[in-house]
Scaffold this motif. Structure first.
Motif, PDB file in Angstrom:
ATOM      1  N   GLY A 155      -2.563  -9.771   8.307  1.00 52.81           N
ATOM      2  CA  GLY A 155      -2.608 -11.213   8.022  1.00 52.81           C
ATOM      3  C   GLY A 155      -3.118 -11.447   6.620  1.00 52.81           C
ATOM      4  N   TYR A 156      -2.695 -12.555   6.007  1.00 47.10           N
ATOM      5  CA  TYR A 156      -3.024 -12.848   4.617  1.00 47.10           C
ATOM      6  C   TYR A 156      -3.897 -14.097   4.524  1.00 47.10           C
ATOM      7  CZ  TYR A 156       0.827  -9.615   4.082  1.00 47.10           C
ATOM      8  OH  TYR A 156       1.635  -8.522   4.182  1.00 47.10           O
ATOM      9  N   LEU A 186      -8.738 -18.051   9.606  1.00 47.46           N
ATOM     10  CA  LEU A 186      -7.410 -18.375  10.130  1.00 47.46           C
ATOM     11  C   LEU A 186      -6.548 -17.133  10.177  1.00 47.46           C
ATOM     12  CD1 LEU A 186      -5.531 -20.642  11.071  1.00 47.46           C
ATOM     13  CD2 LEU A 186      -4.868 -20.995   8.691  1.00 47.46           C
ATOM     14  N   SER A 187      -6.633 -16.289   9.144  1.00 48.23           N
ATOM     15  CA  SER A 187      -5.879 -15.028   9.111  1.00 48.23           C
ATOM     16  C   SER A 187      -6.309 -14.137  10.272  1.00 48.23           C
ATOM     17  CB  SER A 187      -6.114 -14.332   7.768  1.00 48.23           C
ATOM     18  OG  SER A 187      -5.516 -13.050   7.761  1.00 48.23           O
ATOM     19  N   TRP A 188      -7.616 -14.053  10.503  1.00 48.27           N
ATOM     20  CA  TRP A 188      -8.119 -13.213  11.613  1.00 48.27           C
ATOM     21  C   TRP A 188      -7.589 -13.712  12.953  1.00 48.27           C
ATOM     22  CZ3 TRP A 188     -10.696 -13.751  16.104  1.00 48.27           C
ATOM     23  CH2 TRP A 188     -11.315 -12.640  16.647  1.00 48.27           C
ATOM     24  N   ASP A 189      -7.647 -15.051  13.175  1.00 49.85           N
ATOM     25  CA  ASP A 189      -7.191 -15.624  14.455  1.00 49.85           C
ATOM     26  C   ASP A 189      -5.718 -15.311  14.711  1.00 49.85           C
ATOM     27  OD1 ASP A 189      -9.581 -16.763  15.311  1.00 49.85           O
ATOM     28  OD2 ASP A 189      -9.293 -18.571  14.102  1.00 49.85           O
ATOM     29  N   GLY A 213      -6.949 -11.137   6.222  1.00 50.93           N
ATOM     30  CA  GLY A 213      -7.515 -11.586   4.942  1.00 50.93           C
ATOM     31  C   GLY A 213      -6.989 -10.807   3.750  1.00 50.93           C
ATOM     32  N   GLU A 214      -5.774 -10.248   3.835  1.00 49.61           N
ATOM     33  CA  GLU A 214      -5.196  -9.486   2.747  1.00 49.61           C
ATOM     34  C   GLU A 214      -4.692 -10.441   1.664  1.00 49.61           C
ATOM     35  OE1 GLU A 214      -5.962  -5.797   4.455  1.00 49.61           O
ATOM     36  OE2 GLU A 214      -4.844  -6.057   2.619  1.00 49.61           O
ATOM     37  N   GLY A 215      -4.590  -9.937   0.461  1.00 52.10           N
ATOM     38  CA  GLY A 215      -4.029 -10.732  -0.622  1.00 52.10           C
ATOM     39  C   GLY A 215      -2.581 -10.373  -0.879  1.00 52.10           C
ATOM     40  N   GLY A 216      -1.908 -11.267  -1.607  1.00 51.93           N
ATOM     41  CA  GLY A 216      -0.542 -10.970  -2.035  1.00 51.93           C
ATOM     42  C   GLY A 216       0.520 -11.279  -1.016  1.00 51.93           C
ATOM     43  N   GLY A 217       0.218 -11.925   0.067  1.00 53.27           N
ATOM     44  CA  GLY A 217       1.229 -12.245   1.063  1.00 53.27           C
ATOM     45  C   GLY A 217       1.228 -13.721   1.419  1.00 53.27           C
ATOM     46  N   ASP A 218       2.192 -14.078   2.291  1.00 56.65           N
ATOM     47  CA  ASP A 218       2.292 -15.466   2.761  1.00 56.65           C
ATOM     48  C   ASP A 218       1.239 -15.707   3.845  1.00 56.65           C
ATOM     49  OD1 ASP A 218       5.026 -17.516   4.100  1.00 56.65           O
ATOM     50  OD2 ASP A 218       2.930 -17.976   3.612  1.00 56.65           O
ATOM     51  N   ALA A 219       0.339 -16.691   3.598  1.00 57.91           N
ATOM     52  CA  ALA A 219      -0.776 -16.932   4.529  1.00 57.91           C
ATOM     53  C   ALA A 219      -0.295 -17.420   5.887  1.00 57.91           C
ATOM     54  CB  ALA A 219      -1.757 -17.936   3.921  1.00 57.91           C
ATOM     55  N   SER A 220       0.936 -17.966   5.976  1.00 64.20           N
ATOM     56  CA  SER A 220       1.441 -18.463   7.263  1.00 64.20           C
ATOM     57  C   SER A 220       2.215 -17.394   8.019  1.00 64.20           C
ATOM     58  CB  SER A 220       2.333 -19.692   7.028  1.00 64.20           C
ATOM     59  OG  SER A 220       3.466 -19.334   6.256  1.00 64.20           O
ATOM     60  N   VAL A 274     -11.606  -6.247  15.399  1.00 69.19           N
ATOM     61  CA  VAL A 274     -12.598  -6.527  14.351  1.00 69.19           C
ATOM     62  C   VAL A 274     -13.332  -7.818  14.733  1.00 69.19           C
ATOM     63  CG1 VAL A 274     -12.934  -7.075  11.897  1.00 69.19           C
ATOM     64  CG2 VAL A 274     -11.162  -5.437  12.584  1.00 69.19           C
ATOM     65  N   PRO A 275     -14.640  -7.876  14.555  1.00 67.83           N
ATOM     66  CA  PRO A 275     -15.357  -9.130  14.859  1.00 67.83           C
ATOM     67  C   PRO A 275     -14.866 -10.268  13.970  1.00 67.83           C
ATOM     68  CG  PRO A 275     -16.907  -7.308  14.629  1.00 67.83           C
ATOM     69  CD  PRO A 275     -15.591  -6.808  14.178  1.00 67.83           C
TER      70      PRO A 275
END
Length: 555
Positions: free
Chosen positions: A483-484, A494-497, A522-529, A545-546
């Motif tokens: 997730g981004y 939001l990425s974690w969820d 929480g990765e960078g460089g991608g589409d957050a949706s 992951v917690p």
């Protein structure tokens, strides 16, 4: 005169009423054994052991009272002068409503008619006057009374309040009373007031004014100015009436009512009126009442009436509560106080253990059971759902192969997997230990989410079903779920969820072993949706992951 009495009592009440309601005490501790008499201890012990539902009656204090007041005799002589009296009493509660009181009262009352009368020939008090001469009846009587009364409290049982600052009661009982009545028939020289009485008669009876109620003050003023108020002559008595201490004795019936205003736990102010009924017509010294002289007549009409006298005692007093290791007198306590407090905050009640419905008997109550029809004996998790230890989609109570290796899945209806031949399995293990660069699963689709949503759409679930089938067809492959969104805490959460939603769906709905998934958010460089899925065979990472910022979690 009555108005003056009530004005004085009203003033006294105004001085004390302001504090009457501010000093209410708390109820007693129903478990305190030191407040229970030896006689009531067996019941108290049964109550403490929950063998008897009613608490024992506590020891309660005695009430000792003193009072002063204004007696008034209802008899043949109508006017009452301002006089006084006092009393002492002792009262003890027999219950919360009924109590018993002993009382001694000393009272003195005076009277003076404002209309003249002709004494009867049998009335020795007026023997010094000529036959047929008109006189103005007067008297001074001293009464002593000893009574025993039953007192009924009317307002201590309250349903909407623990206590009250005032107490209303009524009472009745029997009494013995003695009285000594004297008449002011002679002046200081021992002569009758014949001239004085005749002058008053001529002044008011012969001038047209008459002996009316309107002239009563002037008539009494003239009489008092000429009389010495010595009360030297004994009034008429009944020879057949018994004597006690040289005075006439009579049994009597007492009735009355009163109100007490609480000043503190130890003291209260009392206002009371006691009415005494006596079968005697000589308390005011006059047995036969001749009618008054009509206006313009020189002598009374001669009509006489007879009735029994009575008297009342209007008083104000102070009462004091006495006694150690005792509660207040019970008429100040609300017997419902313990019951209401126990219902509100149980301290003594033996409460049964709560019984919650569990229709399938799996140990999880129906309120929290997500699978309320689990067969008897089937092992379930904390949500009441049948356990599936190996995650092959067949619950343990049906699974004939409780732990089926992932590589041997999918399984048949009995939970039995189809494993490769041993050589193949060995080769597979060797390949897994060597950590090959790829597993042959190929490109995997991405899962899209709506704006700020963490819920899987129908399309997303269809995509994940395809991914799950590929993973089942390539049992040696791991998949990274990425997730981004690294720009803020909210974006990271939001990425974690979203990653968590994808992994949970693959594990819980598609039967994929969690060990084959790698949790990345929480990765960078991608589409957050978007959540990407890729071959993770050459990657390392946990499958759970917690939550980084749970307080920002999207509901």
């Amino acid at each position: 005169m009555v108005r003056k009495k009530f004005k004085l009592l009203t003033a006294l009440l105004c001085l004390t009423a302001s504090g009457a309601f501010a000093q209410l005490g708390a109820s007693y501790d129903v478990k305190d054994s030191s407040l229970i008499s030896k006689k009531n201890l067996p019941q108290h012990n049964e109550f403490l052991n929950n063998a008897y539902p009613y608490p024992a009656k506590p020891r309660n204090q005695w009430e000792l009272g003193v009072k002063v007041g204004w007696p008034a005799v209802a008899g043949d002589v109508r006017y009452q002068a301002m006089t006084g009296g006092f009393g002492v009493s002792a009262r003890k509660a027999l219950g919360y409503v009924f109590s018993i009181r002993g009382e001694y009262d000393w009272m003195r009352s005076r009277g003076l008619n404002f209309s003249p009368s002709i004494p009867t020939s049998t009335n020795s008090a007026w023997a010094a006057y000529p036959a047929g001469a008109a006189v103005f009846y007067n008297y001074r009587t001293t009464i002593q009374e000893l009574s025993v009364q039953g007192v009924v409290t009317l307002n201590n049982i309250r349903f909407h309040k623990a206590k009250t600052g005032f107490n209303v009661y009524g009472f009745g009982g029997i009494a013995g009373m003695i009285y000594d009545t004297k008449v002011d028939a002679l002046d200081g020289n021992g002569n009758p007031y014949t001239s004085l009485f005749q002058n008053v008669i001529n002044k008011y009876g012969g001038t047209g004014g008459g002996f009316t109620y309107a002239n009563r003050k002037d008539i009494r003023k003239d009489l008092k100015a000429g009389m010495d108020k010595s009360y030297e002559t004994h009034a008429e008595t009944d020879p057949a009436q018994p004597k006690l201490f040289g005075q006439s004795f009579k049994p009597a019936l007492v009735l009355g009512a009163g109100v007490q205003f609480k000043l503190s736990k130890k003291m209260n102010l009392q206002l009371e009126d006691k009415y005494t009924i006596v079968k005697s017509d000589l308390i005011d010294g006059q047995q036969w009442q001749a009618s008054t002289i009509p206006q313009g007549a020189s002598r009374p009409a001669g009509v006489m009436t007879r009735d029994f006298d009575s008297y009342n005692f209007l008083s104000v007093g102070l009462n004091f509560n006495l006694g150690g290791k005792s509660v207040e007198p019970l008429w100040w306590l609300n017997p419902l106080d313990y019951a209401y407090n126990e219902i509100n905050a149980p301290r003594h009640m033996k409460l049964p253990k709560p019984v919650l419905d569990d229709a399938d008997g799996d140990g999880v109550t129906d309120q929290f059971d997500l699978e309320p029809n689990t067969p008897a004996g089937a092992p379930v998790d904390s949500h009441g759902v049948s356990k599936d230890t190996d995650g092959d989609g067949v619950p343990d109570y049906k699974d004939k192969e409780l732990i089926t290796p992932t590589q041997c899945q999918p399984v048949d209806a009995d939970g039995v997997g189809k494993c490769p031949e041993p050589d193949c399995c060995k080769e597979l293990r060797n390949n897994m230990m060597a950590k090959p660069a790829g597993c042959g699963i190929g490109e995997l689709p991405s899962v899209s989410f709506g704006a700020k949503s963490v819920s899987l759409s129908k399309d997303a679930k269809a995509v994940l079903a395809t991914v799950a089938q590929k993973m089942k067809d390539n049992a040696n492959c791991k998949v990274a779920v990425v997730g981004y969104g690294e720009s803020s805490k909210a974006a990271q959460q939001l990425s974690w969820d979203r990653v968590n939603a994808v992994i949970n769906y693959l594990v819980e709905k598609e039967g994929i072993n969690a060990d084959r998934l790698i949790f990345k958010y929480g990765e960078g460089g991608g589409d957050a949706s978007t959540v990407d899925l890729r071959d993770g065979s050459n990657e390392e990472g946990p499958n759970t992951v917690p939550a980084p910022h749970p307080n920002l979690r999207k509901k």
